[in-house]
Design a protein around this motif. Structure first.
Motif, PDB file in Angstrom:
ATOM      1  N   LEU A  26       0.838  -1.211   0.000  1.00 11.20           N
ATOM      2  CA  LEU A  26       0.000   0.000   0.000  1.00 11.20           C
ATOM      3  C   LEU A  26       0.867   1.253   0.000  1.00 11.20           C
ATOM      4  CD1 LEU A  26      -2.951  -0.805   2.432  1.00 11.20           C
ATOM      5  CD2 LEU A  26      -3.089  -0.325  -0.023  1.00 11.20           C
ATOM      6  N   LYS A 154     -14.050  -7.446  -7.427  1.00 14.13           N
ATOM      7  CA  LYS A 154     -12.777  -7.185  -8.109  1.00 14.13           C
ATOM      8  C   LYS A 154     -12.476  -5.692  -8.173  1.00 14.13           C
ATOM      9  CE  LYS A 154     -12.001 -11.529  -9.143  1.00 14.13           C
ATOM     10  NZ  LYS A 154     -10.928 -12.249  -8.446  1.00 14.13           N
ATOM     11  N   GLY A 155     -13.256  -4.908  -7.461  1.00 18.64           N
ATOM     12  CA  GLY A 155     -13.023  -3.470  -7.421  1.00 18.64           C
ATOM     13  C   GLY A 155     -13.662  -2.940  -6.151  1.00 18.64           C
ATOM     14  N   TYR A 159     -13.649   3.330  -9.742  1.00 15.18           N
ATOM     15  CA  TYR A 159     -12.379   4.029  -9.827  1.00 15.18           C
ATOM     16  C   TYR A 159     -12.446   4.914 -11.072  1.00 15.18           C
ATOM     17  CZ  TYR A 159     -10.790   0.280  -6.662  1.00 15.18           C
ATOM     18  OH  TYR A 159     -10.656  -0.593  -5.612  1.00 15.18           O
TER      19      TYR A 159
ATOM     20  N   ILE B 114      -3.489   1.152 -11.450  1.00 11.25           N
ATOM     21  CA  ILE B 114      -4.182   0.876 -10.187  1.00 11.25           C
ATOM     22  C   ILE B 114      -3.780  -0.538  -9.803  1.00 11.25           C
ATOM     23  CG2 ILE B 114      -6.401   0.591  -9.026  1.00 11.25           C
ATOM     24  CD1 ILE B 114      -7.580   2.669 -10.907  1.00 11.25           C
ATOM     25  N   ILE B 115      -2.948  -0.627  -8.776  1.00  7.98           N
ATOM     26  CA  ILE B 115      -2.327  -1.899  -8.416  1.00  7.98           C
ATOM     27  C   ILE B 115      -2.944  -2.427  -7.132  1.00  7.98           C
ATOM     28  CG2 ILE B 115      -0.145  -3.033  -7.800  1.00  7.98           C
ATOM     29  CD1 ILE B 115       1.302  -0.861  -9.402  1.00  7.98           C
ATOM     30  N   ILE B 150      -4.332  -0.163  -4.123  1.00  7.82           N
ATOM     31  CA  ILE B 150      -5.557  -0.419  -3.370  1.00  7.82           C
ATOM     32  C   ILE B 150      -5.376  -1.690  -2.542  1.00  7.82           C
ATOM     33  CG2 ILE B 150      -7.178   0.795  -4.860  1.00  7.82           C
ATOM     34  CD1 ILE B 150      -7.479  -1.833  -6.406  1.00  7.82           C
ATOM     35  N   GLU B 151      -6.199  -1.830  -1.510  1.00  7.14           N
ATOM     36  CA  GLU B 151      -6.050  -2.958  -0.595  1.00  7.14           C
ATOM     37  C   GLU B 151      -6.363  -4.279  -1.308  1.00  7.14           C
ATOM     38  OE1 GLU B 151      -8.218  -0.508  -0.455  1.00  7.14           O
ATOM     39  OE2 GLU B 151      -8.641   0.136   1.597  1.00  7.14           O
ATOM     40  N   GLY B 153      -8.069  -7.463  -2.393  1.00  9.88           N
ATOM     41  CA  GLY B 153      -9.500  -7.766  -2.486  1.00  9.88           C
ATOM     42  C   GLY B 153     -10.334  -6.617  -3.029  1.00  9.88           C
ATOM     43  N   LYS B 154      -9.685  -5.472  -3.319  1.00  9.37           N
ATOM     44  CA  LYS B 154     -10.416  -4.330  -3.876  1.00  9.37           C
ATOM     45  C   LYS B 154     -10.044  -4.086  -5.334  1.00  9.37           C
ATOM     46  CE  LYS B 154     -12.455  -3.235   0.014  1.00  9.37           C
ATOM     47  NZ  LYS B 154     -13.910  -3.462   0.172  1.00  9.37           N
ATOM     48  N   GLY B 155      -9.331  -5.045  -5.911  1.00 10.02           N
ATOM     49  CA  GLY B 155      -8.952  -4.936  -7.308  1.00 10.02           C
ATOM     50  C   GLY B 155      -8.652  -6.327  -7.815  1.00 10.02           C
ATOM     51  N   ASP B 156      -7.920  -6.427  -8.920  1.00  7.89           N
ATOM     52  CA  ASP B 156      -7.528  -7.749  -9.398  1.00  7.89           C
ATOM     53  C   ASP B 156      -6.134  -7.630 -10.018  1.00  7.89           C
ATOM     54  OD1 ASP B 156      -7.512 -10.393  -9.960  1.00  7.89           O
ATOM     55  OD2 ASP B 156      -9.011 -10.323 -11.554  1.00  7.89           O
ATOM     56  N   TYR B 159      -4.889  -2.819 -12.887  1.00  8.81           N
ATOM     57  CA  TYR B 159      -5.669  -2.208 -13.963  1.00  8.81           C
ATOM     58  C   TYR B 159      -4.818  -1.065 -14.511  1.00  8.81           C
ATOM     59  CZ  TYR B 159      -9.617  -4.621 -11.697  1.00  8.81           C
ATOM     60  OH  TYR B 159     -10.450  -5.560 -11.137  1.00  8.81           O
TER      61      TYR B 159
END
Lengths: 354, 354
Positions: A26, A154-155, A159, B114-115, B150-151, B153-156, B159
């Motif tokens: 992070l 997945k988000g 964003y 967005i990682i 991002i934390e 589980g809040k992305g994949d 992006y």
């Protein structure tokens, strides 16, 4: 597959210690030391070119006879709606401000949405309306866009990425490498308002006065300043990483030192209280409608006066000066007379603040 | 809070039926009917302006004496690495192609990441190297960027958004409204390769020949075509929604009809087999290195010949023509002699294909 064979597979050896951290943390997105490291060690060695190397808020490009500023930012703030703004106003103002910090007049924006399946159309509409209202206030036009939808989980709702194009007039030369010893350091108003507004919503803190984000477009304030003096050397909006990280970046780029004075830094009482409760140093907390200007000492007074006449600059103050000693270091004279080094943010402090 | 009071709260009444769907569905990002609806009913009414209304792959802007193309796209493809490309090459080529479809020479890109916390530095580096390699091939420079983390589980994983700027030469006039009855419809090569490559990885399908994405930058192919004729009326890269959706959009923008011939559409045997196994119509499957050109009938032969001399156009074919009847409708003469309407994609078909 071990690291060595994986590197061989993509046909590269690794010239930089990207594996000091094996995975992205992070803190790599927090705007401090690790963000800086990711840019300088991961992105710059590959993408490095005359435009990118400046580590400006945006790139300066020559197209035909015009000089353009070009910038991009993604916004992942949580929660989406907060006192003083929302992800939509933030996405527009953030890019408008990055262009403004290049001394450009922002003209055109792109808007790209990554939406988590299930976002309510009502929230999306609130965000779109907020973006359009912010664009109107700033005098910019959203000219192109994109929408992607990702599966639930997945988000995080939405964003938004914006990029922007602005035009730089030929007499403007604003660059993070331009700070010179003797220059005065101006901040355009109270610091830490945005980060503390977000954190108090997240933590459910209630104060007598509502803590509001300072989210605002700074382009008109910059025009006012440029009309007052052409000797504005550096502009920077102290977002992630706060005033401390922004000043350190400039000190580094310009190879100068800086001294700032704690008593001169504008800070709301309630923000100071919230910082104490939450354990944050306001110098490291994000701002979204403030700028730092490094200006020629002889013009500092007239620039400051011009700022005070603009609503977004009414609390502007000279907070310090650029020095020829302590190169690449920011020192602060404290309220009680001591001097301490103000380093760049280390660690993550406030994830998803913008 | 009910809908009515929520609308009142943001100070707007709702002029369009955004609540036909109360929430965003995966299909709103699939490039078909619902994507079109989201753009025309949610975004266009607010952001609507002379640039955006064209529903082009990018906006055309006048800056000084120059005409610029400006475009943005976010990339959320899953998996990140696939035969023939990865999210990095896709992100560069996707925006290069959008600019090329405006008839522009792409020059500058932005890159915003967005990682998700925990992405391996090694994967990030592979992606960065792929982006830089793709940028080099296309002759564009990544000039500005941004990174957010991002934390978990809040992305994949990651992006990527890219935006881009290109310059349009004064003699070029390519616009989705320019298709005219009599014009020929050219496709630059075999269709459906990208979408089927992604789907076969996801489904774990194995074929004798590996199915590879066609991911490629089309700017040099477009230069070749423009050198052959100035009478190229429309260009479009048939990504999400495939050839069918792209043709429908053009037929709609130009207020014309179209007839295409199934037997003339280039399609690899193995892709056709995979489409049958997976239950997809190749006309709706995404391409990432193909273009559709609508050109003056008298120049169709010379344009086609110029394309065939370029590696990315060697399988180019004339697949149909623009008609003055069946306005806004695409008809296909099938292999066995029947005629059917080829509508825009409805539903989601292939989420996260790009």
């Amino acid at each position: 597959m071990n690291k060595e064979s994986a590197d061989a597979e993509v046909g590269v050896s690794c010239p930089v210690p990207i594996n000091e951290y094996e995975n992205v943390l992070l803190a790599h997105g927090a705007g401090g030391k690790l963000s800086h490291q990711l840019v300088t060690k991961m992105f710059a060695p590959e993408f490095g070119n005359e435009y990118l190397d400046v580590l400006h808020d945006g790139a300066i490009l020559s197209v035909g006879e015009s000089r353009l500023a070009y910038s991009t930012d993604s916004f992942v703030v949580s929660p989406l709606f907060f006192p003083g703004g929302d992800i939509g106003s933030l996405a527009v103002n953030g890019t408008v401000n990055d262009l403004s910090m290049c001394g450009a007049t922002p003209l055109y924006l792109s808007a790209a949405f990554i939406i988590e399946e299930g976002l309510s159309m009502h929230d999306l509409r609130r965000i779109v309306l907020s973006m359009q209202a912010s664009a109107k206030i700033a005098g910019v036009t959203v000219v192109t866009g994109d929408t992607k939808v990702i599966e639930r989980g997945k988000g995080d709702k939405i964003y938004i990425n914006t990029s922007g194009i602005g035009v730089i007039s030929s007499d403007v030369s604003i660059d993070p490498r331009n700070a010179r010893p003797g220059d005065k350091i101006i901040v355009s108003g109270t610091i830490a308002d945005h980060g503390i507004a977000i954190m108090s919503v997240r933590e459910g803190l209630a104060f007598e006065t509502e803590l509001k984000s300072d989210c605002a477009a700074l382009n008109r304030l910059v025009s006012t300043m440029l009309a007052a003096s052409s000797r504005i050397h550096v502009l920077r909006d102290p977002t992630r990483g706060g005033v401390a990280s922004a000043l350190n970046e400039i000190a580094d780029s310009s190879n100068v030192g800086m001294t700032i004075y704690e008593t001169d830094i504008p800070l709301r009482d309630e923000v100071q209280s919230a910082c104490e409760i939450l354990g944050f140093d306001p110098l490291y907390v994000a701002n979204e409608g403030k700028l730092i200007a490094i200006v020629h000492e002889q013009d500092a007074g007239s620039i400051l006066n011009s700022m005070k006449e603009h609503p977004l600059g009414k609390d502007a103050a000279i907070i310090g000066e650029v020095t020829s000693n302590n190169l690449k270091t920011v020192l602060m004279k404290s309220r009680i007379g001591g001097t301490r080094v103000v380093d760049m943010l280390s660690g993550e402090q406030l994830p998803r603040i913008c």
